[in-house]
Design an enzyme around this catalytic site. Structure first.
Site, short mmCIF file in Angstrom:
data_model
loop_
_atom_site.label_atom_id
_atom_site.label_comp_id
_atom_site.label_asym_id
_atom_site.label_seq_id
_atom_site.Cartn_x
_atom_site.Cartn_y
_atom_site.Cartn_z
N GLY A 18 0.78 -1.40 -0.18
CA GLY A 18 0.03 0.02 0.03
C GLY A 18 0.70 1.39 0.04
N ASP A 38 8.78 -4.01 7.74
CA ASP A 38 7.13 -4.70 7.88
C ASP A 38 7.43 -5.78 8.58
OD1 ASP A 38 4.87 -3.76 5.74
OD2 ASP A 38 4.62 -5.55 6.84
N CYS A 61 9.88 -6.60 11.23
CA CYS A 61 9.78 -6.11 12.51
C CYS A 61 8.18 -6.03 12.85
CB CYS A 61 10.49 -4.73 12.57
SG CYS A 61 9.94 -3.67 13.97
N ASP A 62 8.05 -6.00 14.21
CA ASP A 62 6.51 -5.78 14.49
C ASP A 62 6.73 -4.45 15.31
OD1 ASP A 62 4.22 -5.48 16.17
OD2 ASP A 62 4.34 -7.32 17.11
N VAL A 63 6.14 -3.30 14.67
CA VAL A 63 6.01 -1.94 15.13
C VAL A 63 5.52 -1.90 16.62
CG1 VAL A 63 6.69 -1.05 12.93
CG2 VAL A 63 4.27 -1.05 14.24
N SER A 141 -5.56 9.88 9.36
CA SER A 141 -6.66 9.26 8.69
C SER A 141 -7.72 10.52 8.41
CB SER A 141 -7.04 8.18 9.10
OG SER A 141 -8.28 7.62 8.66
N TYR A 154 -9.31 2.81 16.36
CA TYR A 154 -8.50 3.31 14.93
C TYR A 154 -8.75 5.10 15.29
CZ TYR A 154 -7.17 4.06 10.42
OH TYR A 154 -6.46 4.60 9.36
N PRO A 184 -4.64 10.83 4.98
CA PRO A 184 -5.20 10.40 3.55
C PRO A 184 -6.74 10.13 3.80
CG PRO A 184 -3.54 8.97 4.47
CD PRO A 184 -3.89 9.82 5.62
N LEU A 186 -10.00 7.60 2.05
CA LEU A 186 -10.17 6.24 1.80
C LEU A 186 -9.38 5.86 0.44
CD1 LEU A 186 -11.51 3.54 2.45
CD2 LEU A 186 -13.40 4.01 0.74
N1 LIG Z 1 -6.11 3.02 2.78
C1 LIG Z 1 -6.69 3.97 3.39
O1 LIG Z 1 -7.78 3.98 2.77
C2 LIG Z 1 -5.98 4.86 4.55
C3 LIG Z 1 -6.68 5.74 4.74
C4 LIG Z 1 -6.06 6.72 5.78
C5 LIG Z 1 -4.97 6.11 6.47
N2 LIG Z 1 -4.42 5.20 6.12
C6 LIG Z 1 -3.15 4.67 6.83
O2 LIG Z 1 -2.09 4.56 6.13
C7 LIG Z 1 -1.42 3.48 6.52
C8 LIG Z 1 -0.91 2.44 5.47
O3 LIG Z 1 -2.05 1.75 5.28
P1 LIG Z 1 -2.44 1.10 3.89
O4 LIG Z 1 -3.65 1.21 3.29
O5 LIG Z 1 -1.42 1.24 2.93
O6 LIG Z 1 -2.40 -0.54 4.52
P2 LIG Z 1 -1.83 -2.03 3.97
O7 LIG Z 1 -2.59 -3.02 4.85
O8 LIG Z 1 -1.84 -2.01 2.75
O9 LIG Z 1 -0.36 -1.74 4.55
C9 LIG Z 1 0.13 -1.53 6.01
C10 LIG Z 1 1.24 -2.32 5.96
O10 LIG Z 1 1.41 -2.40 7.40
C11 LIG Z 1 1.97 -3.47 7.93
N3 LIG Z 1 1.80 -3.82 9.29
C12 LIG Z 1 0.59 -3.95 9.87
N4 LIG Z 1 1.00 -4.28 11.14
C13 LIG Z 1 2.33 -4.22 11.57
C14 LIG Z 1 3.16 -4.22 12.53
N5 LIG Z 1 2.78 -4.37 13.79
N6 LIG Z 1 4.44 -3.97 12.52
C15 LIG Z 1 5.13 -3.99 11.17
N7 LIG Z 1 4.44 -3.79 10.11
C16 LIG Z 1 3.02 -3.74 10.20
C17 LIG Z 1 1.42 -4.57 7.09
O11 LIG Z 1 2.01 -5.86 6.93
C18 LIG Z 1 1.26 -4.02 5.80
O12 LIG Z 1 2.24 -4.27 4.92
C19 LIG Z 1 -1.75 2.86 7.87
O13 LIG Z 1 -1.36 3.35 8.98
C20 LIG Z 1 -3.59 3.41 7.59
O14 LIG Z 1 -3.83 3.74 8.77
C21 LIG Z 1 -4.90 4.21 5.23
#
Ligand SMILES: NC(=O)c1ccc[n+]([C@@H]2O[C@H](COP(=O)([O-])OP(=O)(O)OC[C@H]3O[C@@H](n4cnc5c(N)ncnc54)[C@H](O)[C@@H]3O)[C@@H](O)[C@H]2O)c1
Length: 256
Positions: A18, A38, A61-63, A141, A154, A184, A186
């Site tokens: 993403g 990740d 890594c688990d953040v 978000s 969230y 961001p 959606l």
């Molecule tokens: N996509 C949307 O609509 C949206 C909107 C607003 C905010 N966001 C934010 O953007 C960020 C990225 O979201 P995305 O849509 O790319 O999601 P995604 O699920 O496609 O990517 C998120 C990544 O984070 C990794 N991850 C999850 N938990 C983890 C952990 N404990 N340690 C390490 N890595 C971890 C996952 O493995 C994944 O690769 C998030 O913080 C999300 O809240 C997304």
């Protein structure tokens, strides 16, 4: 192209998918080397960065775990002489009905999104301070300014990130380090499309189209590339006098 990226290294969490993956690709195109962090395998991101002519190493890594972050930070510092930029994308956004929000579920979501942003940012602040230059970007978000249900932990985590961003910016301004949040809307990522659509929508595409048509001034579905320019700008020298801010990149959905 934004100024000041040449010779810099960015550590990006959530880089396997993403937004994190799109940001790694864009910063590599800007001349930045990438530490891709990740829980999952980020080798596809490493390939993209290398195709753009930059160095990349991935770290598992688990953040949300202090031990895991400490171990990852030590390895990243060994692999790269300096981490100048941290972009905190790792996050989870499950929709959980309020009656199912146990304390364990609250901790899981807040622990990943808010604790993770704290732990990873703080691991690289001392190096940035010593060098007198740094950029930290966090991910909020648009849900923090919208009517959505099922997102109590969230939204709390994502507004907590705004508070963290503001307070950290006040601490680090004197050291040439800026801290800013991106908000961001959606956005079509694997994380957003991989979950079931909200009540009332047959498919995720219906939900995406409904949000774009009803709530955004710009009436098309948001993609990760729509956010990449904002990350490029906020991690460059061009944004050196901007800190503690939240930048909404959501097609005009929420006004700050
Ligand atoms: N996509 C949307 O609509 C949206 C909107 C607003 C905010 N966001 C934010 O953007 C960020 C990225 O979201 P995305 O849509 O790319 O999601 P995604 O699920 O496609 O990517 C998120 C990544 O984070 C990794 N991850 C999850 N938990 C983890 C952990 N404990 N340690 C390490 N890595 C971890 C996952 O493995 C994944 O690769 C998030 O913080 C999300 O809240 C997304």
């Amino acid at each position: 192209m934004a100024k000041g990226h040449q010779g810099k290294t960015a550590l990006i969490t959530g880089a396997a998918s993403g937004l994190g993956q799109a940001f790694a690709k864009r910063l590599a195109e800007d001349g930045v080397d990438i530490a891709a962090v990740d829980l999952n395998d980020a080798s596809a991101t490493v390939k993209m960065v290398k195709a753009a002519g930059r160095s990349a190493v991935s770290f598992t890594c688990d953040v949300s775990s202090p031990d895991s972050v400490e171990k990852m930070a030590a390895e990243a510092r060994k692999a790269f002489p300096k981490i100048d930029i941290v972009v905190n994308c790792a996050g989870i956004f499950p929709q959980v009905p309020l009656e199912n929000v146990t304390y364990a579920e609250w901790r899981r979501i807040v622990g990943t999104n808010l604790d993770g942003t704290f732990l990873v940012s703080m691991a690289f602040v001392p190096g940035m301070k010593a060098r007198g230059w740094g950029r930290i970007v966090t991910l909020s978000s648009s849900t923090v300014g919208a009517v959505v249900t099922g997102f109590v932990p969230y939204v709390a985590s994502k507004l907590g990130i705004v508070g963290f961003t503001r307070a950290l910016a006040s601490e680090l301004g004197p050291f040439g380090i800026t801290v800013n949040a991106i908000q961001p809307g959606l956005t079509k990522t694997p994380g957003a499309t991989g979950r079931p659509p909200r009540a009332g929508f047959a498919t995720m595409d219906d939900e995406f189209n409904d949000v774009a048509q009803k709530f955004q001034a710009i009436k098309r579905i948001e993609t990760p590339d729509d956010l990449a320019g904002a990350v490029s700008f906020l991690t460059s020298d061009d944004s050196a006098f901007i800190t503690g801010q939240t930048l909404a990149v959501d097609g005009g959905r929420v006004r700050l």
